[in-house]
Design an enzyme around this catalytic site. Sequence first.
Site, PDB file in Angstrom:
ATOM      1  N   HIS A 159       6.304 -20.786 -36.055  1.00  0.00           N
ATOM      2  CA  HIS A 159       7.695 -20.947 -36.467  1.00  0.00           C
ATOM      3  C   HIS A 159       8.615 -20.679 -35.286  1.00  0.00           C
ATOM      4  O   HIS A 159       8.268 -19.946 -34.359  1.00  0.00           O
ATOM      5  CB  HIS A 159       8.030 -19.979 -37.598  1.00  0.00           C
ATOM      6  N   CYS A 183      11.673 -16.836 -43.107  1.00  0.00           N
ATOM      7  CA  CYS A 183      10.687 -16.634 -44.171  1.00  0.00           C
ATOM      8  C   CYS A 183      10.164 -15.191 -44.094  1.00  0.00           C
ATOM      9  O   CYS A 183      10.527 -14.435 -43.191  1.00  0.00           O
ATOM     10  CB  CYS A 183       9.534 -17.625 -44.012  1.00  0.00           C
ATOM     11  N   CYS A 221       8.376 -14.354 -40.711  1.00  0.00           N
ATOM     12  CA  CYS A 221       9.313 -14.180 -39.599  1.00  0.00           C
ATOM     13  C   CYS A 221      10.185 -12.939 -39.790  1.00  0.00           C
ATOM     14  O   CYS A 221      10.469 -12.229 -38.827  1.00  0.00           O
ATOM     15  CB  CYS A 221      10.149 -15.435 -39.436  1.00  0.00           C
ATOM     16  N   GLU A 244      11.191 -18.790 -34.957  1.00  0.00           N
ATOM     17  CA  GLU A 244      11.483 -17.383 -34.728  1.00  0.00           C
ATOM     18  C   GLU A 244      10.349 -16.679 -33.996  1.00  0.00           C
ATOM     19  O   GLU A 244      10.576 -15.879 -33.088  1.00  0.00           O
ATOM     20  CB  GLU A 244      11.712 -16.648 -36.055  1.00  0.00           C
TER      21      GLU A 244
END
Length: 155
Positions: free
Chosen positions: A54, A84, A87, A56
Amino acid sequence: MKIDHTKWMQEAIKEAIKALHEKEVPIGAVVVHDSKVIGRGYNQVEMLQDPTAHAEMIAITSATNYLQQKWLRDCSLYITVEPCSMCAGAIVLARLKTVVYGVQDIKTGAHSSVFNLLNEPRLNHQVEVIPGILKDQCSALMIDFFEGLRETNKQ
């Protein structure tokens, strides 16, 4: 000194556009320290075939490598979409000071949409959160991507 959150969110949007060009979900992130971007990331889940890739996570790893330390206490993370739970957990573990995001993620968001891990009092760190920065631009990226995906899948 007033922080220009719009300026830094525009940098995260640039990262999201990179994801879009790679046919990834268009989420981008940057880590800012002392008025400088020290970490960048965009979603690379499909490209790397890695569910943890992801924006992040990539930006946090980049920033910790830059600072040569695991803590990002004096840093802010700008993300185009609410993080999410994975993260958000990484954000807490990295001890980020502030998270600024554009648009909520009503299906998996872990600040206010589904969970609130960033401000969970039972955890050892809570994060200042500023939602809604450049919300319309961040939302448009997501809407356009998923509408395009639906069109492709119809054909």
